[in-house]
Design an enzyme around this catalytic site. Sequence first.
Site, PDB file in Angstrom:
ATOM      1  N   HIS A 102     -48.046 -81.248  -9.210  1.00  0.00           N
ATOM      2  CA  HIS A 102     -47.246 -80.501 -10.184  1.00  0.00           C
ATOM      3  C   HIS A 102     -45.819 -80.238  -9.694  1.00  0.00           C
ATOM      4  O   HIS A 102     -44.963 -79.865 -10.485  1.00  0.00           O
ATOM      5  CB  HIS A 102     -47.941 -79.178 -10.554  1.00  0.00           C
ATOM      6  CG  HIS A 102     -47.911 -78.115  -9.506  1.00  0.00           C
ATOM      7  ND1 HIS A 102     -48.975 -77.850  -8.678  1.00  0.00           N
ATOM      8  CD2 HIS A 102     -46.951 -77.227  -9.157  1.00  0.00           C
ATOM      9  CE1 HIS A 102     -48.667 -76.846  -7.874  1.00  0.00           C
ATOM     10  NE2 HIS A 102     -47.438 -76.453  -8.136  1.00  0.00           N
ATOM     11  N   ASP A 132     -54.425 -82.476  -7.898  1.00  0.00           N
ATOM     12  CA  ASP A 132     -53.083 -81.901  -7.797  1.00  0.00           C
ATOM     13  C   ASP A 132     -52.424 -82.244  -6.467  1.00  0.00           C
ATOM     14  O   ASP A 132     -51.755 -81.420  -5.858  1.00  0.00           O
ATOM     15  CB  ASP A 132     -53.101 -80.382  -7.997  1.00  0.00           C
ATOM     16  CG  ASP A 132     -51.697 -79.806  -8.215  1.00  0.00           C
ATOM     17  OD1 ASP A 132     -50.829 -80.546  -8.702  1.00  0.00           O
ATOM     18  OD2 ASP A 132     -51.467 -78.627  -7.866  1.00  0.00           O
ATOM     19  N   GLY A 204     -42.890 -71.830  -5.249  1.00  0.00           N
ATOM     20  CA  GLY A 204     -42.069 -72.557  -4.277  1.00  0.00           C
ATOM     21  C   GLY A 204     -42.861 -72.933  -3.044  1.00  0.00           C
ATOM     22  O   GLY A 204     -42.494 -73.849  -2.314  1.00  0.00           O
ATOM     23  N   ASN A 205     -43.978 -72.217  -2.786  1.00  0.00           N
ATOM     24  CA  ASN A 205     -44.859 -72.566  -1.670  1.00  0.00           C
ATOM     25  C   ASN A 205     -45.729 -73.776  -1.984  1.00  0.00           C
ATOM     26  O   ASN A 205     -46.346 -74.344  -1.078  1.00  0.00           O
ATOM     27  CB  ASN A 205     -45.789 -71.396  -1.320  1.00  0.00           C
ATOM     28  CG  ASN A 205     -45.179 -70.418  -0.335  1.00  0.00           C
ATOM     29  OD1 ASN A 205     -44.888 -69.283  -0.667  1.00  0.00           O
ATOM     30  ND2 ASN A 205     -44.975 -70.878   0.893  1.00  0.00           N
ATOM     31  N   SER A 206     -45.826 -74.141  -3.251  1.00  0.00           N
ATOM     32  CA  SER A 206     -46.693 -75.250  -3.646  1.00  0.00           C
ATOM     33  C   SER A 206     -46.368 -76.509  -2.846  1.00  0.00           C
ATOM     34  O   SER A 206     -45.210 -76.929  -2.767  1.00  0.00           O
ATOM     35  CB  SER A 206     -46.526 -75.550  -5.135  1.00  0.00           C
ATOM     36  OG  SER A 206     -47.026 -74.493  -5.912  1.00  0.00           O
ATOM     37  N   ALA A 223     -51.977 -73.005  -5.331  1.00  0.00           N
ATOM     38  CA  ALA A 223     -51.985 -72.094  -6.485  1.00  0.00           C
ATOM     39  C   ALA A 223     -52.216 -70.667  -6.017  1.00  0.00           C
ATOM     40  O   ALA A 223     -52.645 -70.423  -4.880  1.00  0.00           O
ATOM     41  CB  ALA A 223     -53.087 -72.506  -7.472  1.00  0.00           C
ATOM     42  N   ILE A 224     -51.919 -69.738  -6.915  1.00  0.00           N
ATOM     43  CA  ILE A 224     -52.201 -68.328  -6.653  1.00  0.00           C
ATOM     44  C   ILE A 224     -52.864 -67.729  -7.882  1.00  0.00           C
ATOM     45  O   ILE A 224     -52.708 -68.224  -8.995  1.00  0.00           O
ATOM     46  CB  ILE A 224     -50.929 -67.515  -6.306  1.00  0.00           C
ATOM     47  CG1 ILE A 224     -49.906 -67.580  -7.453  1.00  0.00           C
ATOM     48  CG2 ILE A 224     -50.335 -67.967  -4.999  1.00  0.00           C
ATOM     49  CD1 ILE A 224     -48.690 -66.694  -7.239  1.00  0.00           C
ATOM     50  N   LEU A 261     -71.899 -92.446  -9.569  1.00  0.00           N
ATOM     51  CA  LEU A 261     -73.297 -92.764  -9.297  1.00  0.00           C
ATOM     52  C   LEU A 261     -74.095 -92.869 -10.593  1.00  0.00           C
ATOM     53  O   LEU A 261     -75.243 -93.322 -10.580  1.00  0.00           O
ATOM     54  CB  LEU A 261     -73.918 -91.686  -8.403  1.00  0.00           C
ATOM     55  CG  LEU A 261     -73.319 -91.554  -6.996  1.00  0.00           C
ATOM     56  CD1 LEU A 261     -73.889 -90.334  -6.295  1.00  0.00           C
ATOM     57  CD2 LEU A 261     -73.580 -92.809  -6.185  1.00  0.00           C
ATOM     58  N   GLY A 262     -73.504 -92.410 -11.697  1.00  0.00           N
ATOM     59  CA  GLY A 262     -74.194 -92.479 -12.978  1.00  0.00           C
ATOM     60  C   GLY A 262     -75.090 -91.296 -13.253  1.00  0.00           C
ATOM     61  O   GLY A 262     -76.068 -91.417 -14.007  1.00  0.00           O
TER      62      GLY A 262
END
Length: 448
Positions: A102, A132, A204-206, A223-224, A261-262
């Site tokens: 993101h 992500d 901004g830490n992402s 995320a937070i 694996l179905g």
Amino acid sequence: MVKKIWVGLLTLLAPFWAHAALPAAVDGQPLPSLAPVLEEVTPSVVNVYTRTRVRVRSPLMDDPFFRRFFNIPDVPRERVSQSLGSGVIVDAGNGYVLTNNHVIQGADDIAVTLQDGRSLDATLVGADPDTDLAVIQVPAENLTALPLADSEQLKVGDFVVAVGNPFGLGQTVTSGIVSALGRAGLRGLEFQNFIQTDASINPGNSGGALVNLRGELVGINSAIFTPSGGNVGIGFAIPSGMARYVLEQLVEHGEVRRGSLGLVVQDLTPDLALAFGLEAGQGVLVAEVMPGSAAETAGLQAGDVIASVAKRPVRSAQSFLNAEGQVPVGERVPLTFLREGGERKATLVIEPPQVLLGEDIDARLAGARFMALPARARAQGQSGVVISGLAEGSRLAYEGLREGDIINAVNRGRVDDLDDLASGVTQARGALLLQIRRNGRAYVARID
């Protein structure tokens, strides 16, 4: 008078504070400090800046008569959107940087700033929206990489440090502990196995680093949870084990190639566990075996309880999906399951997902790629096929369809799988009426 009293008190307390200041050492031993670890870690954490050009549309500017009347040239108007985040250098020799999808999604230009002040242009290697995660590449010149730890060894209570670029302030370090492991439930992600931490994580830490006290990468901050938009001590990081697999796939293929694996599985609730004579959390229940799948070939049946996949214990449908999603296509997977009170073993092969190209069905669907619905979506009661790829300028794109849309019906005929889609389109006379589901809402698109 009050002022004189305060001055007197401060004068009296000054010698006490001077005496009570923290010593440089206790019993000859220096006080604990994270500084030596951070000296090794911080050169590997970068600030990521992106620029995205977005075309601005106006009903007036799209009107040719209006443009001619006011002599306005037919030039597309654009605005530039900027965003920021963080990243971690994980391969200094090749210049590979791990960050969040993101952070760079849709970006036209990506740049990173290193701790030493250098600014480098970056190119996108590949991205994986389902976790992500993304990998970007910068020129490999005097870089420092962060080693990846085995996140499976993490325990609740371990000390961790978060490094990133919150609010664009520049490189910032916060500390905390591992608050919980195996967190899931965040919307929009297929694979979730988050590390929860109370180390302060903010916008901004992402994409930044979560490291242990040995200076090894244990997670990518992602995320937070916040009711207010700021940090409340509940942050989530993608474990390094998952990040390592995604990194390898993106570097090798430019995408993460996952198979199946179905099996469609569901959590083994206390009521279901009681019915099967098992303990809750002992495994996951097989709700459906896909016809023609590796699971059917191996003899698995609805009602079996899967205990482990690839030697990893599974205790929820999400943990099963995570384990399945971290095995390369074509690889043999040992599986342990319970049936009628006895333990059984089987070895299955991860099979590539079924794919159908639109041009192989009908010229009007050219440029579209369709895939069977993921097992997780089927377990949630959804049906249909998903548009897994859509070329810009294709007929479906022109009519407003998007990648990720689910087709439930063609000309009122139900679509459960790719065969239903193919037969529904080939039997149609005249226009195609596609019933679409997007973000929980239904639409109908006419394709002439």
